[in-house]
Design an enzyme around this catalytic site. Structure first.
Site, short mmCIF file in Angstrom:
data_model
loop_
_atom_site.label_atom_id
_atom_site.label_comp_id
_atom_site.label_asym_id
_atom_site.label_seq_id
_atom_site.Cartn_x
_atom_site.Cartn_y
_atom_site.Cartn_z
N THR A 228 0.83 -1.21 0.00
CA THR A 228 0.00 0.00 0.00
C THR A 228 0.86 1.26 0.00
O THR A 228 0.49 2.28 -0.58
CB THR A 228 -0.93 -0.01 1.23
OG1 THR A 228 -1.78 -1.15 1.12
CG2 THR A 228 -1.78 1.24 1.32
N SER B 10 1.47 -7.33 -1.08
CA SER B 10 2.20 -8.41 -0.39
C SER B 10 1.43 -9.73 -0.37
O SER B 10 2.00 -10.77 -0.09
CB SER B 10 2.60 -7.99 1.02
OG SER B 10 1.51 -7.96 1.89
N THR C 57 1.72 -4.46 4.18
CA THR C 57 1.60 -4.82 5.60
C THR C 57 0.97 -6.19 5.82
O THR C 57 1.16 -6.79 6.87
CB THR C 57 0.76 -3.77 6.36
OG1 THR C 57 -0.51 -3.68 5.73
CG2 THR C 57 1.46 -2.41 6.37
N ASP C 58 0.22 -6.69 4.82
CA ASP C 58 -0.51 -7.95 5.06
C ASP C 58 0.43 -9.11 5.41
O ASP C 58 0.12 -9.94 6.25
CB ASP C 58 -1.35 -8.33 3.83
CG ASP C 58 -2.54 -7.39 3.65
OD1 ASP C 58 -2.85 -6.65 4.61
OD2 ASP C 58 -3.15 -7.40 2.57
N1 ASN Z 1 -1.51 -2.00 3.95
C1 ASN Z 1 -1.03 -2.83 3.05
O1 ASN Z 1 0.11 -2.73 2.67
C2 ASN Z 1 -1.95 -3.92 2.57
C3 ASN Z 1 -1.68 -4.41 1.19
N2 ASN Z 1 -2.77 -5.25 0.75
C4 ASN Z 1 -0.39 -5.23 1.10
O2 ASN Z 1 -0.11 -6.03 1.96
O3 ASN Z 1 0.33 -5.10 0.13
#
Ligand code: ASN
Length: 360
Positions: free
Chosen positions: A49, A95, A126-127
Site C-alpha cells: 500500500t 504483499s 503490511t498484510d
Molecule cells: N496495507 C497494506 O500494505 C496492505 C496491502 N494489501 C499489502 O499487503 O500489500
C-alpha cells in the site's frame, strides 16, 4: 561526567532544537558525520500500500500498486544530511502476491547489501510484512546492521497518507547508530518493534501492528527513543539457507465441531501442518487422535487467539509428531517449520527449535 549511556538521540543535525539535554559518556561520542561519512542506507522496494494509488483522495481501499521507490522518496523530507541512499526495486506487488521466488529475492537483496551498507530499509505491504520480517530474522545474521521493514495503511493518494512519514522514519531509524545490534525491526505508525514478534492486528487502521512482547522504541518529532539497550529476541534459531525449494507447510484453522478427517485432505500434499487450535493447544479428542495417528507428519499446534502461547503441557499425551508453537502464531510457525524441514531436522530437533519460543 556520569557514566550513563545516551538513551535519547536526535536525528536533527541542529542540536539546539533538541528538547532534551543529552548526557553521554565520552566513549559514546560520535562526531557529527561529514557528507561522505554519512551512513550508507540501501532501500529494497517490494510494493504494498505504501507504493499504491487509489481512485480519489478519500479512497482507502480498492487501490493498486503504482509507485516506484523514487516516487516515494520524492514525497519525504530531504534526507541528504542523514544518509547516503541507494535503492533497488526488487518487485512491486501487493504483499498478498509475494511468492517464494520473491521472498528469496528479498533474502538475497538483504544478504548482498549487508557488507556494503550501514542499514537496510525494506518497503513492503503490511498484510504479510511480519512473515517476511520473521523469515529474514531467521535466515540472516545481520550482525549490527539494522534491517528495517516499513509499510503503510493508506495509499499514497489518500488524505493523510501515512506512507511518507513511515518511510522517512524507517530511513532515519536505519541510519541511527542506536538501532545497531537490534536485528530486524519494523517501523510503522511511530512505533519501532522486533520483526520476529510483530503481528498485524488490525486490517484497516493506522495502528495496525501490535506486539505483546513490547515496542522497542518510539519516533517523535525527529527523535528516536529506544526504551531498552540493543537486544535481539530470545530464542532465534538461525538457519543456513540453501537454494532448494522450501518444503510445503499448510495452516488449518480450528473451529467448533471440527471434523477429524480434515487432516486427511492435506496429509499427502504437505510436508508439515500447522493448526490454529481453539485455545492454548486445545482440539477435540478425535482430532488429537487423528493427528497422533500420523507419526511421520510434523504437526505444529498454534493458536487462533492473537495473544498467549501454546505450552507443551497442553499437547495430547502421545505427542511424538505434535509440536507446541510457544508464542508463535500460525503464519510464523509455518515459516519456522518450513525452515526446520529444509534443514532436514528430526522431530526432536524441530521441537528444540520451537523450544526457543517456549514451545517444542
Ligand atoms: N496495507 C497494506 O500494505 C496492505 C496491502 N494489501 C499489502 O499487503 O500489500
Amino acid at each position: 561526567m556520569p557514566n550513563d549511556i545516551m538513551e535519547v538521540t536526535t536525528i536533527c543535525q541542529d542540536a539546539e532544537n533538541s528538547q532534551f539535554t543529552v548526557t553521554i559518556n565520552e566513549e559514546d561520542i560520535t562526531p557529527l558525520p561529514v557528507a561522505n561519512q554519512l551512513p550508507r542506507i540501501k532501500i529494497l522496494g517490494t510494493g504494498g500500500t505504501i507504493a499504491s494509488k487509489g481512485e480519489s483522495s478519500s479512497a482507502t481501499a480498492g487501490y493498486h500498486v503504482d509507485l516506484t521507490i523514487q516516487d516515494m522518496l520524492d514525497s519525504i523530507p530531504d534526507i541528504s544530511q542523514i544518509c547516503q541512499l541507494e535503492y533497488e526495486q526488487l518487485c512491486n506487488v501487493d504483499s498478498k502476491d509475494l511468492n517464494e521466488t520473491q521472498l528469496m529475492e528479498i533474502y538475497h537483496g538483504v544478504a548482498s547489501s549487508l557488507q556494503k551498507f550501514d542499514g537496510i530499509v525494506i518497503t513492503h505491504g503490511t498484510d504479510t510484512l511480519s512473515e517476511t520480517a520473521f523469515f529474514i530474522e531467521a535466515t540472516i545474521d545481520s550482525g549490527d546492521v539494522p534491517i528495517v521493514f516499513v509499510g503503510s495503511m493508506r495509499p499514497s493518494t489518500s488524505v493523510s497518507a501515512d506512507g511518507p512519514m513511515n518511510l522517512y522514519q524507517a530511513i532515519c531509524i536505519a541510519s541511527n547508530r542506536k538501532s545497531r545490534g537490534r536485528g530486524v525491526l519494523v517501523s510503522l505508525n511511530d512505533q519501532i518493534s522486533a520483526g520476529y514478534y510483530i503481528t498485524k492486528t488490525n486490517a484497516n487502521s493506522l495502528d495496525s501492528f501490535n506486539v505483546r512482547q513490547g515496542y522497542l522504541g518510539n519516533f517523535v518529532n525527529n527523535e528516536i527513543h529506544y526504551y531498552y539497550p540493543p537486544v535481539k529476541p530470545q530464542g532465534i534459531h538461525k538457519f543456513k539457507l540453501n537454494l532448494t525449494k522450501l518444503p510445503s507447510v499448510c495452516i488449518l484453522y480450528g473451529h467448533q465441531n471440527l471434523d477429524p478427517n480434515f487432516i486427511d485432505l492435506v496429509k499427502d500434499h504437505y510436508d508439515g501442518v500447522v493448526i490454529a487450535t481453539l485455545g492454548a493447544g486445545s482440539l477435540p479428542l478425535e482430532v488429537n487422535k487423528k493427528c497422533i495417528s500420523l507419526p511421520e507428519l510434523p504437526i505444529v499446534y498454534s493458536k487462533r487467539s492473537m495473544d498467549g502461547m501454546i505450552p507443551r503441557a497442553n499437547l495430547p499425551p502421545n505427542k511424538g509428531n505434535i509440536i507446541a508453537s510457544g508464542y508463535l502464531n500460525p503464519e510464523k510457525s509455518r515459516i519456522l517449520l518450513q525452515l526446520c524441514l529444509l534443514s532436514n531436522y528430526s522431530m526432536e530437533e524441530i521441537k528444540n527449535v520451537f523450544n526457543g519460543v517456549y514451545g517444542g
